[in-house]
Design a protein around this motif. Structure first.
Motif, PDB file in Angstrom:
ATOM      1  N   PRO A  14      -8.080 -21.326 -10.553  1.00  0.00           N
ATOM      2  CA  PRO A  14      -8.954 -21.299 -11.730  1.00  0.00           C
ATOM      3  C   PRO A  14      -9.010 -19.904 -12.372  1.00  0.00           C
ATOM      4  O   PRO A  14      -9.048 -18.887 -11.678  1.00  0.00           O
ATOM      5  N   ASP A  15      -9.020 -19.872 -13.678  1.00  0.00           N
ATOM      6  CA  ASP A  15      -9.040 -18.618 -14.427  1.00  0.00           C
ATOM      7  C   ASP A  15     -10.255 -17.753 -14.119  1.00  0.00           C
ATOM      8  O   ASP A  15     -10.188 -16.531 -14.206  1.00  0.00           O
ATOM      9  N   ARG A  16     -11.367 -18.371 -13.763  1.00  0.00           N
ATOM     10  CA  ARG A  16     -12.599 -17.599 -13.551  1.00  0.00           C
ATOM     11  C   ARG A  16     -12.621 -16.820 -12.238  1.00  0.00           C
ATOM     12  O   ARG A  16     -13.538 -16.046 -11.992  1.00  0.00           O
ATOM     13  N   LEU A  17     -11.602 -16.992 -11.388  1.00  0.00           N
ATOM     14  CA  LEU A  17     -11.539 -16.218 -10.156  1.00  0.00           C
ATOM     15  C   LEU A  17     -11.134 -14.778 -10.464  1.00  0.00           C
ATOM     16  O   LEU A  17     -10.284 -14.534 -11.316  1.00  0.00           O
ATOM     17  N   PRO A  18     -11.708 -13.817  -9.755  1.00  0.00           N
ATOM     18  CA  PRO A  18     -11.303 -12.427  -9.936  1.00  0.00           C
ATOM     19  C   PRO A  18      -9.834 -12.246  -9.525  1.00  0.00           C
ATOM     20  O   PRO A  18      -9.340 -12.967  -8.650  1.00  0.00           O
ATOM     21  N   PRO A  19      -9.142 -11.284 -10.121  1.00  0.00           N
ATOM     22  CA  PRO A  19      -7.729 -11.048  -9.775  1.00  0.00           C
ATOM     23  C   PRO A  19      -7.502 -10.849  -8.274  1.00  0.00           C
ATOM     24  O   PRO A  19      -6.504 -11.328  -7.733  1.00  0.00           O
ATOM     25  N   ALA A  20      -8.416 -10.163  -7.594  1.00  0.00           N
ATOM     26  CA  ALA A  20      -8.252  -9.945  -6.152  1.00  0.00           C
ATOM     27  C   ALA A  20      -8.261 -11.275  -5.394  1.00  0.00           C
ATOM     28  O   ALA A  20      -7.521 -11.444  -4.416  1.00  0.00           O
ATOM     29  N   MET A  21      -9.083 -12.215  -5.839  1.00  0.00           N
ATOM     30  CA  MET A  21      -9.146 -13.525  -5.189  1.00  0.00           C
ATOM     31  C   MET A  21      -7.876 -14.318  -5.474  1.00  0.00           C
ATOM     32  O   MET A  21      -7.322 -14.957  -4.580  1.00  0.00           O
ATOM     33  N   LYS A  22      -7.388 -14.266  -6.701  1.00  0.00           N
ATOM     34  CA  LYS A  22      -6.138 -14.959  -7.027  1.00  0.00           C
ATOM     35  C   LYS A  22      -4.990 -14.402  -6.197  1.00  0.00           C
ATOM     36  O   LYS A  22      -4.141 -15.154  -5.711  1.00  0.00           O
ATOM     37  N   ALA A  23      -4.966 -13.082  -6.013  1.00  0.00           N
ATOM     38  CA  ALA A  23      -3.915 -12.460  -5.202  1.00  0.00           C
ATOM     39  C   ALA A  23      -4.007 -12.911  -3.748  1.00  0.00           C
ATOM     40  O   ALA A  23      -2.985 -13.161  -3.096  1.00  0.00           O
ATOM     41  N   ALA A  24      -5.224 -13.034  -3.225  1.00  0.00           N
ATOM     42  CA  ALA A  24      -5.407 -13.487  -1.843  1.00  0.00           C
ATOM     43  C   ALA A  24      -4.955 -14.932  -1.671  1.00  0.00           C
ATOM     44  O   ALA A  24      -4.329 -15.275  -0.664  1.00  0.00           O
ATOM     45  N   VAL A  25      -5.249 -15.777  -2.643  1.00  0.00           N
ATOM     46  CA  VAL A  25      -4.788 -17.167  -2.603  1.00  0.00           C
ATOM     47  C   VAL A  25      -3.261 -17.199  -2.584  1.00  0.00           C
ATOM     48  O   VAL A  25      -2.643 -17.908  -1.780  1.00  0.00           O
ATOM     49  N   ALA A  26      -2.626 -16.417  -3.453  1.00  0.00           N
ATOM     50  CA  ALA A  26      -1.162 -16.369  -3.514  1.00  0.00           C
ATOM     51  C   ALA A  26      -0.572 -15.867  -2.202  1.00  0.00           C
ATOM     52  O   ALA A  26       0.464 -16.378  -1.742  1.00  0.00           O
ATOM     53  N   GLU A  27      -1.233 -14.895  -1.575  1.00  0.00           N
ATOM     54  CA  GLU A  27      -0.759 -14.364  -0.291  1.00  0.00           C
ATOM     55  C   GLU A  27      -0.794 -15.435   0.791  1.00  0.00           C
ATOM     56  O   GLU A  27       0.162 -15.595   1.557  1.00  0.00           O
ATOM     57  N   VAL A  28      -1.882 -16.190   0.864  1.00  0.00           N
ATOM     58  CA  VAL A  28      -1.979 -17.267   1.846  1.00  0.00           C
ATOM     59  C   VAL A  28      -0.899 -18.310   1.577  1.00  0.00           C
ATOM     60  O   VAL A  28      -0.218 -18.764   2.499  1.00  0.00           O
ATOM     61  N   GLU A  29      -0.719 -18.672   0.324  1.00  0.00           N
ATOM     62  CA  GLU A  29       0.281 -19.686  -0.010  1.00  0.00           C
ATOM     63  C   GLU A  29       1.685 -19.216   0.357  1.00  0.00           C
ATOM     64  O   GLU A  29       2.506 -20.020   0.795  1.00  0.00           O
ATOM     65  N   GLU A  30       1.952 -17.930   0.204  1.00  0.00           N
ATOM     66  CA  GLU A  30       3.255 -17.390   0.594  1.00  0.00           C
ATOM     67  C   GLU A  30       3.445 -17.502   2.106  1.00  0.00           C
ATOM     68  O   GLU A  30       4.527 -17.844   2.580  1.00  0.00           O
ATOM     69  N   GLU A  31       2.392 -17.235   2.868  1.00  0.00           N
ATOM     70  CA  GLU A  31       2.457 -17.314   4.324  1.00  0.00           C
ATOM     71  C   GLU A  31       2.701 -18.730   4.828  1.00  0.00           C
ATOM     72  O   GLU A  31       3.285 -18.905   5.903  1.00  0.00           O
TER      73      GLU A  31
END
Length: 76
Positions: A14-31
């Protein structure tokens, strides 16, 4: 009050998430890229105005606006 939402692993957060949260989601998905997550979803809820994102496997991300950082816990 803010309503939460759900979205599929690999879909845009979701767009309303802070950039740091979006980055953390992407990191988990990469793992977990080598895992079959076709039926997995993220759940976004708000706790005292702060986003909390939980993956179906129990991984939970919590945003700290004071430090603009994300903490991760994993359910066993």
């Amino acid at each position: 009050m803010q309503l939460g939402t759900r979205w599929a692993v690999g879909a845009a957060a979701p767009d309303r998430l802070p950039p740091a949260m979006k980055a953390a989601v992407a990191e988990v998905e990469e793992e977990i890229a080598d895992t079959d997550t076709s039926a997995w979803r993220w759940t976004l809820t708000w706790l005292e105005g702060r986003p909390v994102v939980e993956l179906d496997d129990g991984t939970t991300l919590r945003y700290d606006p004071q430090t603009d950082s994300v903490g991760r816990t994993v359910s066993d």
